[in-house]
Scaffold this active site. Structure first.
Site, PDB file in Angstrom:
ATOM      1  CD  GLU A   1      -2.982  -0.970   0.176  1.00 19.96           C
ATOM      2  OE1 GLU A   1      -3.125   0.130  -0.380  1.00 19.96           O
ATOM      3  OE2 GLU A   1      -3.654  -1.981  -0.115  1.00 19.96           O
TER       4      GLU A   1
ATOM      5  CB  CYS B   1      -5.833  -3.057   6.197  1.00 19.43           C
ATOM      6  SG  CYS B   1      -6.280  -4.793   6.361  1.00 19.43           S
TER       7      CYS B   1
ATOM      8  CG  HIS C   1      -4.474  -5.101   1.514  1.00 20.80           C
ATOM      9  ND1 HIS C   1      -4.692  -3.744   1.568  1.00 20.80           N
ATOM     10  CD2 HIS C   1      -5.288  -5.650   2.462  1.00 20.80           C
ATOM     11  CE1 HIS C   1      -5.601  -3.485   2.505  1.00 20.80           C
ATOM     12  NE2 HIS C   1      -5.972  -4.623   3.068  1.00 20.80           N
TER      13      HIS C   1
HETATM   14  N1  PCA Z   1      -8.121  -7.184   6.004  1.00 18.72           N
HETATM   15  C1  PCA Z   1      -9.006  -6.111   6.380  1.00 18.72           C
HETATM   16  C2  PCA Z   1      -8.995  -6.066   7.871  1.00 18.72           C
HETATM   17  C3  PCA Z   1      -8.374  -7.340   8.320  1.00 18.72           C
HETATM   18  C4  PCA Z   1      -7.769  -7.909   7.108  1.00 18.72           C
HETATM   19  O1  PCA Z   1      -7.030  -8.926   7.077  1.00 18.72           O
HETATM   20  C5  PCA Z   1      -8.727  -4.797   5.646  1.00 18.72           C
HETATM   21  O2  PCA Z   1      -8.295  -4.844   4.489  1.00 18.72           O
HETATM   22  O3  PCA Z   1      -8.974  -3.722   6.189  1.00 18.72           O
END
Ligand code: PCA
Length: 201
Positions: A80, A142, A166
């Site tokens: 990100e 996240c 991610h």
């Molecule tokens: N993904 C979520 C919250 C927990 C996770 O593993 C997110 O992308 O915010």
């Protein structure tokens, strides 16, 4: 040897398993490049997860932080680029659902990741793993955790690299969920290792 705090999340919403937990469990205690990995699992709780990350930072005093989150539906590994000062979205695991809330009243609107995200994407691609920079970590947990780590580093004038990756669903999750693509867990682990190696050079 340096320390890297590697975090994952517990299951949430329509995802009965969270592959980030499995990746963290596999890598906890391992040495990757210059780093020994300290793995921790964070709760999906708007009121707690940021503080949980900061407690681990205070306890472990890591040299770098990489937080992992599941992006169910994404096809690629996506470091990100930014964390926004916003909490908004689906209910967390406590049923709490903030709408248009600010994470830190005195904080800036956003922080850039301090991880080498372009290098991570290049190395993942060279290894044959689909990857891209993501320009939005969303406004759910996240993003909340990424913002918390970068805000801590800014406030403490710390040079500790910190940021968020991610990852797609595992096959196990994709099969249980039924509507999202999946990767082999071994490839998810391999991709996270490559990202950590990038920090060593
Ligand atoms: N993904 C979520 C919250 C927990 C996770 O593993 C997110 O992308 O915010």
């Amino acid at each position: 040897m340096k320390k890297l705090l590697l975090t994952g999340f517990e299951p949430f919403l329509s995802f009965p398993v969270n592959p980030t937990m499995q990746v963290v469990e596999q890598l906890d205690g391992k040495t990757i490049g210059d780093y020994v990995i300290y793995g921790k699992i964070l709760s999906v709780n708007f009121n707690a997860s940021g503080d949980e990350l900061l407690d681990h930072i205070h306890e472990e005093k890591p040299d770098a932080v990489l937080s992992l989150g599941l992006a169910g539906g994404r096809y690629k590994m996506t470091p990100e680029r930014v964390a926004l000062n916003v909490k908004d979205g689906e209910p967390d695991n406590e049923g709490h659902r903030p709408i248009d809330e600010i994470i830190e009243l005195e904080g800036p609107p956003a922080y850039f990741s301090s991880l080498p995200i372009r290098e991570m994407v290049n190395r993942l691609s060279d290894a044959g793993l689909p990857a891209d920079i993501s320009n939005s970590a969303g406004t759910y947990l996240c993003n909340n955790v990424m913002y918390a780590g970068l805000h801590w580093a800014a406030q403490h004038k710390s040079e500790m690299p910190s940021g968020f990756l991610h990852i797609p669903a595992s096959y196990e999750l994709a099969i249980q969920h039924g509507k999202i693509p999946g990767w082999a867990l071994d490839d998810l682990v391999k991709g996270v290792k490559i990202c950590i190696e990038t920090l060593s050079d």
